[in-house]
Write a protein that holds these residues in place. Sequence first.
Motif, PDB file in Angstrom:
ATOM      1  N   ARG A 187      11.154  33.424 -75.349  1.00 13.11           N
ATOM      2  CA  ARG A 187      11.332  33.222 -76.796  1.00 13.11           C
ATOM      3  C   ARG A 187      10.012  32.977 -77.533  1.00 13.11           C
ATOM      4  NH1 ARG A 187      13.175  28.474 -74.355  1.00 13.11           N
ATOM      5  NH2 ARG A 187      12.037  26.622 -75.034  1.00 13.11           N
ATOM      6  N   VAL A 188       8.916  32.741 -76.798  1.00  8.41           N
ATOM      7  CA  VAL A 188       7.608  32.504 -77.422  1.00  8.41           C
ATOM      8  C   VAL A 188       6.886  33.830 -77.605  1.00  8.41           C
ATOM      9  CG1 VAL A 188       5.350  31.425 -77.118  1.00  8.41           C
ATOM     10  CG2 VAL A 188       7.415  30.175 -76.494  1.00  8.41           C
ATOM     11  N   ASN A 189       6.463  34.107 -78.853  1.00  6.40           N
ATOM     12  CA  ASN A 189       5.769  35.358 -79.166  1.00  6.40           C
ATOM     13  C   ASN A 189       4.258  35.198 -79.218  1.00  6.40           C
ATOM     14  OD1 ASN A 189       8.395  35.193 -81.101  1.00  6.40           O
ATOM     15  ND2 ASN A 189       8.217  37.187 -80.118  1.00  6.40           N
ATOM     16  N   VAL A 190       3.776  34.005 -79.644  1.00 11.23           N
ATOM     17  CA  VAL A 190       2.351  33.785 -79.859  1.00 11.23           C
ATOM     18  C   VAL A 190       1.945  32.454 -79.233  1.00 11.23           C
ATOM     19  CG1 VAL A 190       0.542  33.491 -81.605  1.00 11.23           C
ATOM     20  CG2 VAL A 190       2.404  35.090 -82.031  1.00 11.23           C
ATOM     21  N   ILE A 191       0.810  32.470 -78.537  1.00 14.56           N
ATOM     22  CA  ILE A 191       0.241  31.261 -77.942  1.00 14.56           C
ATOM     23  C   ILE A 191      -0.905  30.796 -78.835  1.00 14.56           C
ATOM     24  CG2 ILE A 191      -0.930  30.291 -75.933  1.00 14.56           C
ATOM     25  CD1 ILE A 191       1.881  31.227 -75.275  1.00 14.56           C
ATOM     26  N   ASN A 192      -0.853  29.534 -79.284  1.00 17.66           N
ATOM     27  CA  ASN A 192      -1.917  28.972 -80.106  1.00 17.66           C
ATOM     28  C   ASN A 192      -2.845  28.143 -79.237  1.00 17.66           C
ATOM     29  OD1 ASN A 192      -2.753  26.263 -81.773  1.00 17.66           O
ATOM     30  ND2 ASN A 192      -3.021  28.122 -82.931  1.00 17.66           N
ATOM     31  N   VAL A 193      -4.156  28.337 -79.422  1.00 14.46           N
ATOM     32  CA  VAL A 193      -5.141  27.563 -78.672  1.00 14.46           C
ATOM     33  C   VAL A 193      -6.174  27.012 -79.653  1.00 14.46           C
ATOM     34  CG1 VAL A 193      -6.521  29.609 -78.137  1.00 14.46           C
ATOM     35  CG2 VAL A 193      -6.763  27.587 -76.732  1.00 14.46           C
TER      36      VAL A 193
END
Length: 162
Positions: free
Chosen positions: A32-38
């Motif tokens: 369900r996660v489309n984008v990983i924020n770092v």
Amino acid sequence: MSPPCSENPSEITIAFRIDTPTMLRETMDLERVNVINVDVAYSETTVSNKIGNRKIGHRKIGKDKTYAVPVVSRSAYRSSSFTFDDFLATFVKLNAYREKGLMVTFRDPRAVVPTLILLSEEYKYERIKGPLIVGGEVLPGPGGYRPQMGSVLKVSPYEVNL
């Protein structure tokens, strides 16, 4: 596989505060996660032989095996042993058969150039499959002052306010 790209931004799910290798691996497995924020800051780190995979960073004069490198952290004042280079290598490896996006938020102006060098290398070889979103919170707010920005300003905001 990640959900297909959406034309409606409200359907995109972003995972925030991914700051350890374990969290990254677990989040990459979530469909369900489309984008990983770092969050990327700049910090001194002591290493045995090298910095990440490509030796990005500046060796600190007079300090044995200590380098200033981009690290995964919300603040340059908080230490982190997870370099951005290691994060990116893990992200690319886990994202090989997915199309998750990457959102990079800069927390320190000194981290911008070395981080963009690493990202451009990955794009050059087309290893980042999904979209790349770049943002920054590198300048102090109204009345704020960051000591690392002192060389940029002729007079510090504190002196101007006096």
